[in-house]
Structures are given as C-alpha cells and as structure tokens.
Design a protein around this motif. Structure first.
Motif, PDB file in Angstrom:
ATOM      1  N   LEU A 189       0.861  -1.180   0.000  1.00 43.50           N
ATOM      2  CA  LEU A 189       0.000   0.000   0.000  1.00 43.50           C
ATOM      3  C   LEU A 189       0.895   1.227   0.000  1.00 43.50           C
ATOM      4  CD1 LEU A 189      -2.519  -1.173   2.729  1.00 43.50           C
ATOM      5  CD2 LEU A 189      -3.148  -0.604   0.389  1.00 43.50           C
ATOM      6  N   HIS A 190       0.497   2.234  -0.792  1.00 40.41           N
ATOM      7  CA  HIS A 190       1.324   3.421  -0.938  1.00 40.41           C
ATOM      8  C   HIS A 190       0.490   4.666  -0.694  1.00 40.41           C
ATOM      9  CE1 HIS A 190       4.156   6.333  -2.474  1.00 40.41           C
ATOM     10  NE2 HIS A 190       3.284   6.738  -3.379  1.00 40.41           N
ATOM     11  N   CYS A 191       0.985   5.555   0.201  1.00 39.28           N
ATOM     12  CA  CYS A 191       0.318   6.825   0.469  1.00 39.28           C
ATOM     13  C   CYS A 191       0.941   7.905  -0.414  1.00 39.28           C
ATOM     14  CB  CYS A 191       0.467   7.207   1.946  1.00 39.28           C
ATOM     15  SG  CYS A 191      -0.260   8.816   2.339  1.00 39.28           S
ATOM     16  N   GLN A 192       0.129   8.524  -1.225  1.00 36.08           N
ATOM     17  CA  GLN A 192       0.635   9.556  -2.139  1.00 36.08           C
ATOM     18  C   GLN A 192       0.938  10.868  -1.422  1.00 36.08           C
ATOM     19  OE1 GLN A 192      -2.461   9.696  -5.187  1.00 36.08           O
ATOM     20  NE2 GLN A 192      -1.142   8.527  -6.552  1.00 36.08           N
ATOM     21  N   ILE A 193       0.352  11.084  -0.255  1.00 38.04           N
ATOM     22  CA  ILE A 193       0.555  12.345   0.459  1.00 38.04           C
ATOM     23  C   ILE A 193       1.881  12.358   1.211  1.00 38.04           C
ATOM     24  CG2 ILE A 193      -0.382  13.939   2.174  1.00 38.04           C
ATOM     25  CD1 ILE A 193      -2.043  13.698  -0.390  1.00 38.04           C
ATOM     26  N   CYS A 194       2.083  11.372   2.086  1.00 44.92           N
ATOM     27  CA  CYS A 194       3.334  11.347   2.863  1.00 44.92           C
ATOM     28  C   CYS A 194       4.350  10.359   2.293  1.00 44.92           C
ATOM     29  CB  CYS A 194       3.049  11.056   4.333  1.00 44.92           C
ATOM     30  SG  CYS A 194       2.276   9.460   4.644  1.00 44.92           S
TER      31      CYS A 194
END
Length: 271
Positions: free
Chosen positions: A251-256
């Motif tokens: 899973l990848h968070c684009q914000i942080c």
C-alpha cells in the motif's frame, strides 16, 4: 451492545476472541501472543494497526468494539479521539480498578473506573501486591473461579457511548472509589442486579471452548454476507489519514509517500 442490524462494525484488539458481529478486525500484534490468551483469529478482514493511529478514513464505521485494549495504551487521549473519529457509536470494556489491584497485569498502564456515566482513568503506579496468586487461583481453584464469574461486574468496566466518549484523566494519588463508604458499596453491589447478561460468563465457562468457537465462527460467516464496505474503500494512511493506492503486496500513500506491506493478505499498518 446496542449494535443495529445494518451497522458496519470495527473491533480493535480482536486477538484470539473476536466478537461474531464484528465486520473488520484490527490488531496491533499480529505475530505476538504475549498480551492475549491464545492465537490470533483471522476469519474475516483483518488489518494490523495501532489504536492510537487507526488506519481508517473518518467515519468509516457505524460502531466500534474495544474490549480490553484501553488499559494497554500509552496515550489514552489520542486513542479515545481515534475511536470517535472512525465511528459514531461504540462499546469499551476494561478491567475495573478492583480487578487491576487484585490481578495486577504487568503490561497494563491504566486504572479505570466507570463513575457517573464517565470513564475515569488514572496512571497505574504500583505493581500488584499479590503477584500471580489470583491468576493461579482462577486457573486452578473452582470456588474462586465461580466467585469471579458470578461477580464479574466487580471486575469489569462496561461503557457504551454515542457521539462522544465522556472521560477524565485523574492524578493517581487517590482512588475515585471509596470502598470504606457503605453507600458506595451498595451502589457497586446493585450493579449485579441491573446486568441483564449476568448469566453469560457462567454459560461460556460451562460450554466446551471448541463449541463456543464454532458457534462464533458460524455467526461471523453469516454477518459477512451483508457487508457493504471493503478494505479498499476504508483504509487510510495511519500518519496522514489519506487514502492509499493498492498493489499486490504493498500500500502506498501519495501524500506522505509512506509504504506499507501486505503480508499473507493482511495489510500491515501499525505505526
């Protein structure tokens, strides 16, 4: 627990004994059984997450169950805030101060009382003066175990909330309950008569554990048929609460720009 038929339910710290009505399970310790009574149950969607940094979007659930977790956390203010962020109603259960002073679990951080519709928390300062004595008695002595089961309201805090959790942090110098006061004792004992499910602990103890587990599994499977939300819709970065991009094993968070693994189908989102 006043869970409605259409409620989408989260259980935090589900461990080895999740409630049949829970739709999504969240546990901080996937591979460590030290602070629970058995092996982790994975019979429905499960997420590894810290209750102080829940990996779900705001308002993802209608109801959140939190049994025997609050006394473990380091920051109860943050934890309670997270419960109210992800759900509008819920149920909290912890050992009472009486139970904590008798059994003295070494990994608990808080003494908790339910007073005037409020949770009162105090930092636990002392180790149990009885050591492992009462843990041994409840395991080996039928008379003590029967007393514990028939008076289980003395050993539990049970608190159901809607919209807001009413709580207070107090200094640890003095207990908020006065067991030398006859009126306080009468109030405490009267709680037994008001508990409509007082027979449940005894029934669970009489039934074989395997039978209880099978019944709970059947009920859980029945509940899964009506689920309306999937993990893809409700998972969020535990740091910034932004939704994330899914890959096969990540899973990848684009914000942080943080990455979280998916191992054996379980998103690992503990901070």
């Amino acid at each position: 627990m006043n869970i409605r038929p259409g409620d989408f339910v989260l259980e935090i710290g589900s461990g080895h004994n999740p409630k049949p009505r829970s739709d999504v399970l969240c546990d901080k310790f996937i591979d460590d059984n030290q602070q629970r009574g058995g092996h982790l149950v994975v019979d429905r969607p499960l997420v590894e997450g810290d209750g102080q940094y829940l990996p779900f979007v705001d308002g993802a659930f209608d109801y959140v169950i939190c049994c025997h977790v609050l006394e473990h956390v380091e920051d109860p203010v943050r934890f309670i805030g997270e419960l109210m962020r992800v759900a509008t109603r819920g149920y909290i259960e912890t050992p009472s101060e009486i139970a904590e002073r008798i059994y003295g679990w070494r990994y608990h951080h808080w003494l908790i009382n339910h007073i005037d519709a409020k949770l009162v928390l105090q930092k636990k300062r002392e180790k149990s003066q009885f050591g492992e004595l009462f843990h041994t008695l409840v395991a080996r002595d039928k008379q003590w175990k029967r007393f514990h089961l028939t008076h289980h309201h003395l050993f539990l805090v049970q608190y159901e909330w809607e919209d807001d959790i009413n709580y207070e942090l107090m200094q640890a110098e003095k207990s908020p309950i006065n067991l030398s006061c006859q009126k306080a004792l009468e109030t405490l004992m009267a709680q037994s008569g008001r508990n409509g499910n007082a027979w449940m602990p005894i029934l669970k103890n009489v039934l074989p554990s395997g039978m209880v587990a099978r019944v709970k599994s059947i009920l859980a499977k029945r509940n899964r048929r009506r689920q309306t939300k999937r993990l893809h819709e409700i998972l969020a970065c535990p740091h910034c609460k932004a939704t994330m991009n899914w890959a096969t094993d990540m899973l990848h968070c684009q914000i942080c720009e943080k990455h979280y693994p998916i191992i054996n189908g379980i998103p690992r989102l503990a901070v």
